[in-house]
Write a protein that holds these residues in place. Sequence first.
Motif, mmCIF file in Angstrom:
data_model
loop_
_atom_site.group_PDB
_atom_site.id
_atom_site.type_symbol
_atom_site.label_atom_id
_atom_site.label_comp_id
_atom_site.label_asym_id
_atom_site.label_seq_id
_atom_site.Cartn_x
_atom_site.Cartn_y
_atom_site.Cartn_z
ATOM 1 N N THR A 105 0.835 -1.197 0.000
ATOM 2 C CA THR A 105 0.000 0.000 0.000
ATOM 3 C C THR A 105 0.875 1.253 0.000
ATOM 4 O O THR A 105 2.069 1.208 0.328
ATOM 5 N N GLU A 106 0.276 2.379 -0.366
ATOM 6 C CA GLU A 106 1.006 3.644 -0.413
ATOM 7 C C GLU A 106 1.531 4.023 0.969
ATOM 8 O O GLU A 106 2.652 4.529 1.113
ATOM 9 N N GLU A 107 0.736 3.811 1.999
ATOM 10 C CA GLU A 107 1.152 4.165 3.351
ATOM 11 C C GLU A 107 2.339 3.320 3.801
ATOM 12 O O GLU A 107 3.310 3.841 4.376
ATOM 13 N N ARG A 108 2.303 2.028 3.550
ATOM 14 C CA ARG A 108 3.405 1.154 3.940
ATOM 15 C C ARG A 108 4.674 1.465 3.167
ATOM 16 O O ARG A 108 5.785 1.351 3.693
ATOM 17 N N ALA A 109 4.502 1.854 1.900
ATOM 18 C CA ALA A 109 5.658 2.133 1.047
ATOM 19 C C ALA A 109 6.455 3.347 1.516
ATOM 20 O O ALA A 109 7.570 3.584 1.047
ATOM 21 N N ASN A 113 10.172 -1.078 1.586
ATOM 22 C CA ASN A 113 10.144 -1.267 0.135
ATOM 23 C C ASN A 113 9.445 -2.573 -0.227
ATOM 24 O O ASN A 113 9.415 -3.519 0.560
ATOM 25 N N PHE A 114 8.912 -2.601 -1.452
ATOM 26 C CA PHE A 114 8.256 -3.790 -1.995
ATOM 27 C C PHE A 114 8.883 -4.099 -3.357
ATOM 28 O O PHE A 114 8.343 -3.703 -4.391
ATOM 29 N N VAL A 233 8.931 -7.858 1.221
ATOM 30 C CA VAL A 233 9.210 -6.606 1.926
ATOM 31 C C VAL A 233 10.693 -6.520 2.265
ATOM 32 O O VAL A 233 11.302 -7.516 2.657
ATOM 33 N N THR A 234 11.253 -5.316 2.110
ATOM 34 C CA THR A 234 12.617 -5.057 2.572
ATOM 35 C C THR A 234 12.641 -3.716 3.293
ATOM 36 O O THR A 234 11.745 -2.894 3.135
#
Length: 275
Positions: A105-109, A113-114, A233-234
């Motif tokens: 999602t935009e918030e998590r990004a 990183n994805f 995820v990183t």
Amino acid sequence: MSKPFKTAVAAVLAFAYLATPALSGEVLDRVKEKGEVVNAIVNDYPPFAFINDKNELDGFDVDVARAFAERLGVKLRLETPGWETIIGGRWAGRWDIAITSSTPTEERAKVVNFPVNYYSVPAVLVVHKDEQAIRSAADLTGKKVGVGTGSSYEAYVNRNFTIPGQATITFPFGEVQAVPNDETVNFQNLALGAGVRLDAIVASLGTAQGQIDATGKLKLAGEPLFAEPNAVVTDKGDPEWDAEIKRVITELKNDGTLAKISEKWFKVDITKYAF
């Protein structure tokens, strides 16, 4: 500085630049040096990751992480720091990667990183088998809906969910009482009866179908709510490591490894729409 000297210095610097090996990234260097990659993963999200009867971590994500480590030529170590800790970023080198079913999602990004998606699975609505009033998401207004704590499903029920690069998600319901909890607990509560503790659950199709089969007390309601990509995820700060992850995961996709793992757990290939 004289022109001949300037020219000589430039030549030396150019040679040094050409002779310097390309940087592989701090994380990859650490992984190769230790001969081990540390994967952060949740342990309460069957069939993606869970503790099996032998008290060992098992599941789709565990198998993908093993395949990744094997292709990278290193050992795998699994750690379970908790979902909120993983997705919060600032790992400080404690983990190298998180193959743990995370929607980008935009918030998590903003904090992690994805680098690559590795599967995509529909989100579905689950109700008790005796439920008659809830036939689709349009019937959720005012209902108690179980969701995994901190999950994309929680964001969806709270009507603030987006998927970068995809069409706008629609919310055909009004205000809903989201009940965040461990997903296993949510399904146990829903199995007690329609409206006893929960009215419905929003979860992945894979998880939902597993619980429907196991309990015999649940069913799907309506059509899938949205198609949810799930990504590796990183932590922020190492683009070379991200590029290497994307290369390895894509290779596992192209040679059929991911499809075989998916067929083992779901009888279908949930990875084919992720690339």
